[in-house]
Design an enzyme around this catalytic site. Structure first.
Site, short mmCIF file in Angstrom:
data_model
loop_
_atom_site.label_atom_id
_atom_site.label_comp_id
_atom_site.label_asym_id
_atom_site.label_seq_id
_atom_site.Cartn_x
_atom_site.Cartn_y
_atom_site.Cartn_z
CE LYS A 282 -3.35 7.24 7.45
NZ LYS A 282 -3.68 5.85 7.06
CE LYS B 218 -3.63 2.62 0.11
NZ LYS B 218 -4.69 2.60 1.11
#
Length: 295
Positions: free
Chosen positions: A244, A176
């Site tokens: 983030k 990811k």
């Protein structure tokens, strides 16, 4: 492990991504025990058949397969391992599927703690945004025990179209991180070619149409490109969350002693977007930052 895949799933984290996931599971005749704080979400999901649980620990009391979809590492650790979290009532053989995007180190830590209780932890972050969550066509990157993955794959098949088992715990999150760098850097590329085309007096919609038909095609050009042209930054994935994720990627690179200049650049652009209070806009809003730097 739960010997037979039952139709009862616990779910925590009904945000932009989680809520459509729950709807798809309900539409596939799964029984959903869910925990949420927003009254509007509770009302909406109860209305279509979801069973609201008033505490997080009730979720693990009533469900042996649990999905979490939360903002960051600390949230996932708190929900799973805290005194009143899932760990309180978790039963041996349960499987927790974390579809959040968190750090690989946090994932490995949670997996080790759950293993002590005989519980399996699967990291299964996703890509595809709200559109993919609604259509059930998310790309899902999976890490953890392969036998646990094989067991819960029918559930993932409802939520995603491209499901790939990567390997050991944390490897889904590594994948990811790679995805988030790729998406962000591609958004920069699309922003720059649109800037060039506009300055040269070309029609951006025709430029996009032409490039979609060639080797330059990408979903970023297709979906985010249209957002950039229309100046529509309604969030499919918020800029604050993308930052983030890029920070997670940056920490992984630092740990591996890698210097990723492109990743560092997009991280800087996303920080500027947040500084401009664009944190709740779609992450493709970095297009505005690139345009402003070229006025």
């Amino acid at each position: 492990m739960v010997k037979k895949l039952n139709k009862i799933i616990g779910f925590i984290g009904l945000g932009i991504m989680g809520k459509p996931m729950v709807k798809n599971l309900l539409n596939s005749n799964y029984h959903i025990n869910f925990f949420a704080r927003k009254k509007s979400v509770i009302k909406e999901i109860k209305k279509i058949g979801g069973n609201f649980n008033s505490s997080i620990s009730d979720i693990s009391k009533n469900s042996q397969i649990i999905i979490t979809n939360l903002p960051d590492s600390n949230d996932v650790i708190e929900v799973i391992l805290s005194k009143n979290g899932l760990l309180k009532n978790i039963t041996k053989g349960s499987i927790i599927i974390d579809m959040s995007t968190i750090s690989p180190d946090s994932t490995i830590y949670i997996a080790k703690e759950l293993k002590k209780k005989g519980v399996f932890f699967i990291d299964a972050p996703v890509s595809g945004g709200e559109i993919g969550a609604i259509s059930g066509e998310l790309s899902i990157m999976v890490g953890g025990e392969k036998k646990a993955f094989n067991h819960i794959k029918p559930i993932l098949n409802i939520l995603g179209k491209n499901i790939t088992y990567i390997g050991k715990s944390g490897s889904g999150q590594i994948t990811k991180a790679c995805n988030q760098i790729l998406v962000a850097e591609t958004m920069v590329a699309v922003s720059e070619i649109f800037l060039l085309a506009r300055k040269a007096g070309c029609d951006l919609k025709l430029i996009r149409k032409a490039l979609i038909g060639g080797f330059g095609y990408s979903k970023i050009l297709d979906i985010h490109g249209l957002r950039m042209i229309d100046k529509n930054y309604t969030p499919g994935f918020k800029a604050s969350l993308h930052l983030k994720d890029l920070n997670i990627a940056s920490k992984i690179a630092k740990k591996l002693k890698l210097k990723l200049n492109g990743a560092a650049y997009v991280n800087k652009l996303m920080k500027l977007a947040i500084h401009r209070k664009l944190n709740n806009k779609d992450s493709s809003v970095i297009n505005k930052i690139i345009e402003e730097h070229n006025k």
